[in-house]
Design a protein around this motif. Structure first.
Motif, PDB file in Angstrom:
ATOM      1  N   ARG A   1     -23.248  58.590  53.923  1.00  9.65           N
ATOM      2  CA  ARG A   1     -21.885  58.094  53.722  1.00  9.65           C
ATOM      3  C   ARG A   1     -21.122  58.040  55.046  1.00  9.65           C
TER       4      ARG A   1
ATOM      5  N   GLU B   1     -29.874  50.393  37.489  1.00  6.19           N
ATOM      6  CA  GLU B   1     -29.929  51.573  38.354  1.00  6.19           C
ATOM      7  C   GLU B   1     -31.220  52.356  38.167  1.00  6.19           C
TER       8      GLU B   1
ATOM      9  N   ARG C   1     -28.712  51.550  43.011  1.00 11.98           N
ATOM     10  CA  ARG C   1     -28.007  50.722  42.038  1.00 11.98           C
ATOM     11  C   ARG C   1     -28.104  49.280  42.530  1.00 11.98           C
TER      12      ARG C   1
ATOM     13  N   THR D   1     -27.439  57.813  47.208  1.00  8.09           N
ATOM     14  CA  THR D   1     -27.466  56.667  46.302  1.00  8.09           C
ATOM     15  C   THR D   1     -27.065  55.433  47.105  1.00  8.09           C
TER      16      THR D   1
ATOM     17  N   CYS E   1     -23.849  50.648  50.876  1.00  6.77           N
ATOM     18  CA  CYS E   1     -24.375  49.416  50.287  1.00  6.77           C
ATOM     19  C   CYS E   1     -25.268  48.713  51.313  1.00  6.77           C
TER      20      CYS E   1
ATOM     21  N   ASP F   1     -23.353  55.822  48.171  1.00  8.27           N
ATOM     22  CA  ASP F   1     -22.991  56.343  49.487  1.00  8.27           C
ATOM     23  C   ASP F   1     -22.962  55.226  50.521  1.00  8.27           C
TER      24      ASP F   1
ATOM     25  N   VAL G   1     -16.966  51.864  49.658  1.00 10.26           N
ATOM     26  CA  VAL G   1     -18.389  51.832  50.019  1.00 10.26           C
ATOM     27  C   VAL G   1     -18.586  50.904  51.227  1.00 10.26           C
TER      28      VAL G   1
ATOM     29  N   ILE H   1     -13.885  50.465  46.333  1.00 14.75           N
ATOM     30  CA  ILE H   1     -14.427  51.790  46.026  1.00 14.75           C
ATOM     31  C   ILE H   1     -14.897  52.539  47.275  1.00 14.75           C
TER      32      ILE H   1
ATOM     33  N   ARG I   1     -20.976  52.773  42.200  1.00  9.23           N
ATOM     34  CA  ARG I   1     -20.700  53.922  43.068  1.00  9.23           C
ATOM     35  C   ARG I   1     -21.948  54.267  43.894  1.00  9.23           C
TER      36      ARG I   1
ATOM     37  N   PRO J   1     -16.442  50.605  38.433  1.00  5.40           N
ATOM     38  CA  PRO J   1     -16.806  51.375  39.636  1.00  5.40           C
ATOM     39  C   PRO J   1     -18.022  52.265  39.383  1.00  5.40           C
ATOM     40  N   GLU J   2     -18.184  52.736  38.148  1.00  4.25           N
ATOM     41  CA  GLU J   2     -19.283  53.672  37.846  1.00  4.25           C
ATOM     42  C   GLU J   2     -20.648  53.000  37.988  1.00  4.25           C
TER      43      GLU J   2
END
Ligand code: BES
Ligand code: ZN
Length: 477
Positions: free
Chosen positions: A474, A81, A157, A91, A187, A185, A425, A423, A183, A179-180
């Motif tokens: 998002r 990341e 990421r 993100t 992909c 907004d 996304v 998640i 994560r 998930p962290e």
């Protein structure tokens, strides 16, 4: 329209960096494509791992943090990341796969598949288009921002997989467990193609899902004389071909009860949009060398059948004698691998169950029929009005000088639906391979014009996405 140059002065520095380092980058691409990261072949496990380590080393060298490999039930997953744009910037998660298809049949390659050849402004190598070439482009676009301008306009990421070509088995569990690390907004995935070979960019807003099976029909305990036993003992190969043929009716539809229950029909608006897309069916036929294109499912156009309708295809068939001359036997067994491509809103787990139940039910009592589920993946669709789609369209137009066309692909990328389900996304697919680039086939190639234009587009993409708030990207503001 936002003026990206005014909003992001760093873009020019990134683009200059890409031009100044073009030769060096091509040498690194060469190095990456030489690693035979064939996920289907256990003998290549060490090479798959070497490709993962190569990516980690690249990410680390360009300033990406926590670049690492993770052990999975199959091949390693790579994450990393760069969050230096701060909490007010969006993100984005970047996904590509570093595994490749087996190169067989080897003797049909003009040059060995893992010795890249540069010719006619193309690079030929296994993985050049699907998907190592595109993964590499993401690495270099990020490097260009970080080295050329010192920072990126977005937080990024990275999620790079080594099992995509064999069904992405570890992906769901990885998303649930980490998930962290994922994560974001939005992909961005680059594992698909442009619209044509004339530099028309594309945004792929839909993917088919898949359910893949192996069926084995077993008869006598060993091969037996077909004269002595023919007429009295069911032939497993005869039974198998009949079973497989019975899965499709004369209208090109699957006969499995319940199979179409969840298929989302094309709307009139979608059908109109499909009809607008340029598609030269005769050129398409010629390029494939087939005497006539298949009628497929009755009631749908070729373009619709290729991406918005389910299909059934046998991938392999074996059993009995296939050597020189003739051998008169009833084989002890016959087997096949086949898949069904799925469309929204079919559920691959439900389809797996329906197919296994159906084949078990219709199996004749003279043989034993065993059905194995090999892998599955869900279909996906990104709403065309998603803000990420519009931003990506601007980046593509800026780089290629042409607005992208919006199409759905007939291929599958299981992670896309898995990220949404796991998640929440959403994904935008921007691809740079050629639709004629021999994915999964001998002499796979990538147009270098797409490679150069794609690097440019990806550099612009981060400027575009950095110009909006996280909520906006998002799609929730
Ligand atoms: N890159 C392809 C998917 C693809 C192909 C997208 C053509 C757009 C156009 C991907 O690597 C692939 O081959 N996926 C597999 C998934 C399967 C093994 C679950 C596929 O579609 O067969
Ligand atoms: Zn592939």
């Amino acid at each position: 329209m936002t003026d990206v140059h005014r909003a992001e002065p760093g873009l020019d520095d990134a683009l200059t960096y890409l031009r100044d380092h073009a030769d060096e980058h091509l040498q690194q691409l060469d190095e990456f494509l030489r690693i035979p990261s064939v996920s289907a072949d256990p003998a290549r496990d060490a090479d798959v791992r070497r490709a993962a380590d190569w990516i980690v080393q690249q990410l680390t060298a360009m300033g990406v943090e926590r670049a690492q490999t993770h052990e999975t039930s199959a091949h390693p997953i790579v994450t990393g990341e760069w969050l230096g744009a701060g909490p007010l910037a969006p993100t984005v998660l970047v996904y590509c796969h570093y595994d490749v298809q087996p190169p067989d049949p080897l003797d049909e390659w003009i040059r060995p598949p893992f010795e890249p050849r540069y010719e006619d402004d193309r690079v030929y190598a296994r993985g050049s288009g699907d998907d190592k070439g595109q993964l590499f482009m993401h690495l270099k676009a990020v490097e260009a921002w970080l080295r050329g301008s010192g920072k990126l306009p977005v937080n990024l990421r990275f999620f790079f997989e080594g099992d995509e070509e064999v069904g992405s088995e570890p992906v769901e569990a990885f998303i649930a467990a980490h998930p962290e690390l994922l994560r974001a907004d939005l992909c961005v995935v680059s594992d698909n193609d442009m619209y044509d070979d004339e530099g028309t960019p594309a945004i792929t807003y839909g993917l088919r899902g898949i359910a893949y099976f192996e069926v084995r029909v077993t008869g006598p305990f060993q091969d037996i004389h077909s004269g002595q036993y023919g007429g009295g003992v069911a032939n497993p190969a005869n039974v198998l071909v009949k079973l497989l043929a019975s899965l499709q009716d004369d209208d090109g539809r699957l006969t499995i009860p319940g199979f179409y229950d969840r298929v989302r029909e094309l709307t009139d608006a979608e059908r109109a949009a499909y009809a607008e897309l340029p598609f030269d069916e005769e050129a398409y036929r010629k390029a494939l060398g087939v005497p006539k294109l298949s009628d497929g499912e009755r009631g749908y156009t070729l373009a619709e059948r290729l991406s918005a309708r389910p299909t059934f295809d046998i991938s392999g068939l074996w059993g009995g004698y296939s050597g020189e001359g003739a051998k008169t036997i009833i084989p002890a067994f016959a087997a096949a691998k086949f898949s069904t491509r799925l469309v929204p809103d079919q559920d691959y787990r439900e389809i797996e169950r329906l197919v296994v139940e159906h084949l078990t039910r219709v199996a004749p009592p003279e043989v034993r029929v065993a059905v194995k589920v090999i892998h599955g993946g869900a279909p996906a669709i990104t709403p065309l009005d998603h803000p990420g789609v519009q931003l990506a369209a601007r980046a593509l137009e800026g780089a290629f000088g042409k607005a992208p066309l919006f199409h759905r692909s007939g291929g599958s990328i299981p992670v896309v639906a898995a990220l949404d389900a796991g998640i929440g996304v959403k994904t935008v697919l921007v691809g740079f391979a050629s639709p004629n680039g021999n994915f999964h086939a001998p002499n796979e190639w990538m147009p270098l014009a797409n490679y150069r234009g794609g690097l440019d587009a990806l550099a612009r993409l981060w400027a575009e996405m950095g110009s909006v708030s996280p909520d906006r990207l998002r799609g929730s503001a």
